[in-house]
Scaffold this motif. Structure first.
Motif, PDB file in Angstrom:
ATOM      1  N   PHE A   1       7.164  -8.156   6.426  1.00 55.06           N
ATOM      2  CA  PHE A   1       5.797  -7.635   6.465  1.00 55.06           C
ATOM      3  C   PHE A   1       4.996  -8.080   5.251  1.00 55.06           C
ATOM      4  N   VAL A   2       3.676  -8.131   5.429  1.00 55.97           N
ATOM      5  CA  VAL A   2       2.756  -8.395   4.334  1.00 55.97           C
ATOM      6  C   VAL A   2       2.136  -7.056   3.952  1.00 55.97           C
ATOM      7  N   PHE A   3       2.201  -6.706   2.694  1.00 56.05           N
ATOM      8  CA  PHE A   3       1.637  -5.460   2.209  1.00 56.05           C
ATOM      9  C   PHE A   3       0.337  -5.752   1.468  1.00 56.05           C
ATOM     10  N   LYS A   4      -0.726  -5.091   1.860  1.00 56.32           N
ATOM     11  CA  LYS A   4      -2.004  -5.177   1.158  1.00 56.32           C
ATOM     12  C   LYS A   4      -2.275  -3.778   0.614  1.00 56.32           C
ATOM     13  N   ILE A   5      -2.400  -3.656  -0.687  1.00 55.75           N
ATOM     14  CA  ILE A   5      -2.609  -2.350  -1.310  1.00 55.75           C
ATOM     15  C   ILE A   5      -3.961  -2.359  -1.999  1.00 55.75           C
ATOM     16  N   LEU A   6      -4.818  -1.443  -1.572  1.00 59.27           N
ATOM     17  CA  LEU A   6      -6.133  -1.281  -2.183  1.00 59.27           C
ATOM     18  C   LEU A   6      -6.072   0.012  -2.987  1.00 59.27           C
ATOM     19  N   PRO A   7      -5.952  -0.075  -4.292  1.00 57.87           N
ATOM     20  CA  PRO A   7      -5.683   1.122  -5.088  1.00 57.87           C
ATOM     21  C   PRO A   7      -6.803   2.159  -5.123  1.00 57.87           C
ATOM     22  N   MET A   8      -8.049   1.741  -4.975  1.00 60.55           N
ATOM     23  CA  MET A   8      -9.143   2.702  -5.061  1.00 60.55           C
ATOM     24  C   MET A   8     -10.370   2.127  -4.376  1.00 60.55           C
ATOM     25  N   LEU A   9     -10.952   2.888  -3.473  1.00 60.97           N
ATOM     26  CA  LEU A   9     -12.131   2.405  -2.759  1.00 60.97           C
ATOM     27  C   LEU A   9     -13.437   3.003  -3.275  1.00 60.97           C
ATOM     28  N   ASN A  10     -13.375   3.865  -4.279  1.00 63.17           N
ATOM     29  CA  ASN A  10     -14.608   4.429  -4.823  1.00 63.17           C
ATOM     30  C   ASN A  10     -14.600   4.448  -6.357  1.00 63.17           C
TER      31      ASN A  10
ATOM     32  N   PRO B   1     -19.818   1.074   8.151  1.00 58.59           N
ATOM     33  CA  PRO B   1     -20.195   1.000   6.737  1.00 58.59           C
ATOM     34  C   PRO B   1     -21.353   0.034   6.504  1.00 58.59           C
ATOM     35  N   ASP B   2     -22.251   0.420   5.651  1.00 56.49           N
ATOM     36  CA  ASP B   2     -23.370  -0.438   5.261  1.00 56.49           C
ATOM     37  C   ASP B   2     -22.883  -1.337   4.124  1.00 56.49           C
ATOM     38  N   PRO B   3     -23.080  -2.650   4.215  1.00 58.56           N
ATOM     39  CA  PRO B   3     -22.566  -3.552   3.180  1.00 58.56           C
ATOM     40  C   PRO B   3     -23.149  -3.295   1.795  1.00 58.56           C
ATOM     41  N   GLU B   4     -24.336  -2.710   1.727  1.00 61.94           N
ATOM     42  CA  GLU B   4     -24.929  -2.438   0.417  1.00 61.94           C
ATOM     43  C   GLU B   4     -24.630  -1.033  -0.088  1.00 61.94           C
ATOM     44  N   LEU B   5     -24.611  -0.049   0.796  1.00 62.51           N
ATOM     45  CA  LEU B   5     -24.361   1.330   0.377  1.00 62.51           C
ATOM     46  C   LEU B   5     -22.874   1.668   0.285  1.00 62.51           C
ATOM     47  N   HIS B   6     -22.048   0.997   1.079  1.00 66.62           N
ATOM     48  CA  HIS B   6     -20.608   1.277   1.128  1.00 66.62           C
ATOM     49  C   HIS B   6     -19.827  -0.034   1.063  1.00 66.62           C
ATOM     50  N   PRO B   7     -20.033  -0.844   0.035  1.00 67.45           N
ATOM     51  CA  PRO B   7     -19.436  -2.184   0.015  1.00 67.45           C
ATOM     52  C   PRO B   7     -17.909  -2.192   0.036  1.00 67.45           C
ATOM     53  N   THR B   8     -17.276  -1.234  -0.609  1.00 64.50           N
ATOM     54  CA  THR B   8     -15.808  -1.266  -0.627  1.00 64.50           C
ATOM     55  C   THR B   8     -15.232  -1.010   0.760  1.00 64.50           C
ATOM     56  N   ILE B   9     -15.836  -0.107   1.521  1.00 69.04           N
ATOM     57  CA  ILE B   9     -15.365   0.167   2.877  1.00 69.04           C
ATOM     58  C   ILE B   9     -15.674  -1.028   3.779  1.00 69.04           C
ATOM     59  N   PHE B  10     -16.886  -1.559   3.662  1.00 72.99           N
ATOM     60  CA  PHE B  10     -17.278  -2.713   4.467  1.00 72.99           C
ATOM     61  C   PHE B  10     -16.307  -3.876   4.257  1.00 72.99           C
ATOM     62  N   HIS B  11     -15.995  -4.183   3.001  1.00 75.75           N
ATOM     63  CA  HIS B  11     -15.133  -5.332   2.716  1.00 75.75           C
ATOM     64  C   HIS B  11     -13.660  -5.041   3.001  1.00 75.75           C
ATOM     65  N   ALA B  12     -13.238  -3.784   2.881  1.00 74.08           N
ATOM     66  CA  ALA B  12     -11.864  -3.435   3.269  1.00 74.08           C
ATOM     67  C   ALA B  12     -11.685  -3.661   4.769  1.00 74.08           C
ATOM     68  N   LYS B  13     -12.682  -3.257   5.557  1.00 74.86           N
ATOM     69  CA  LYS B  13     -12.609  -3.482   7.004  1.00 74.86           C
ATOM     70  C   LYS B  13     -12.656  -4.975   7.326  1.00 74.86           C
ATOM     71  N   ALA B  14     -13.442  -5.725   6.593  1.00 77.45           N
ATOM     72  CA  ALA B  14     -13.497  -7.175   6.812  1.00 77.45           C
ATOM     73  C   ALA B  14     -12.149  -7.817   6.483  1.00 77.45           C
TER      74      ALA B  14
END
Length: 113
Positions: free
Chosen positions: A7-16, A41-54
């Motif tokens: 498996f490939v593990f992707k760990i995002l330690p903090m989104l805010n 998610p709005d790319p400008e208001l919620h960039p970390t969520i937007f890019h995590a989903k991307a």
């Protein structure tokens, strides 16, 4: 080692991080509860969520996502607990397409009792 081989593990330690620096544990700098912004998610208001989903969409194009886990504290719950999302909440990605969990939810994957 077996898990790492398969498996490939992707760990995002903090989104805010912008919200945490101001003393918040759920909101970003825009003052929005980021746990409530996963659907659109709005790319400008919620960039970390937007890019995590991307990132998840790009990963899904390469291989199946077997598991997605969100670990964080809760404002009222104590000790260890588990919530699960209904598959309808996974239905839109950052571009409005299928979300990262769409195939997993469609196979009837269920959380622990």
């Amino acid at each position: 080692q077996t898990l790492r081989d398969r498996f490939v593990f992707k760990i995002l330690p903090m989104l805010n991080p912008d919200g945490v620096i101001l003393g918040s544990y759920r909101t970003g700098l825009a003052g929005c509860d980021l746990n409530r912004k996963w659907r659109r998610p709005d790319p400008e208001l919620h960039p970390t969520i937007f890019h995590a989903k991307a990132l998840m969409a790009r990963m899904r194009a390469e291989r199946e996502i077997a598991l997605f886990v969100d670990l964080h504290g809760h404002s009222a719950k104590r000790n260890v607990f588990m919530y699960g999302c209904d598959h309808v909440h996974w239905s839109s990605g950052p571009d409005g397409g299928a979300g990262a969990g769409a195939e997993v939810a469609g196979r009837g994957v269920r959380g622990a009792p």
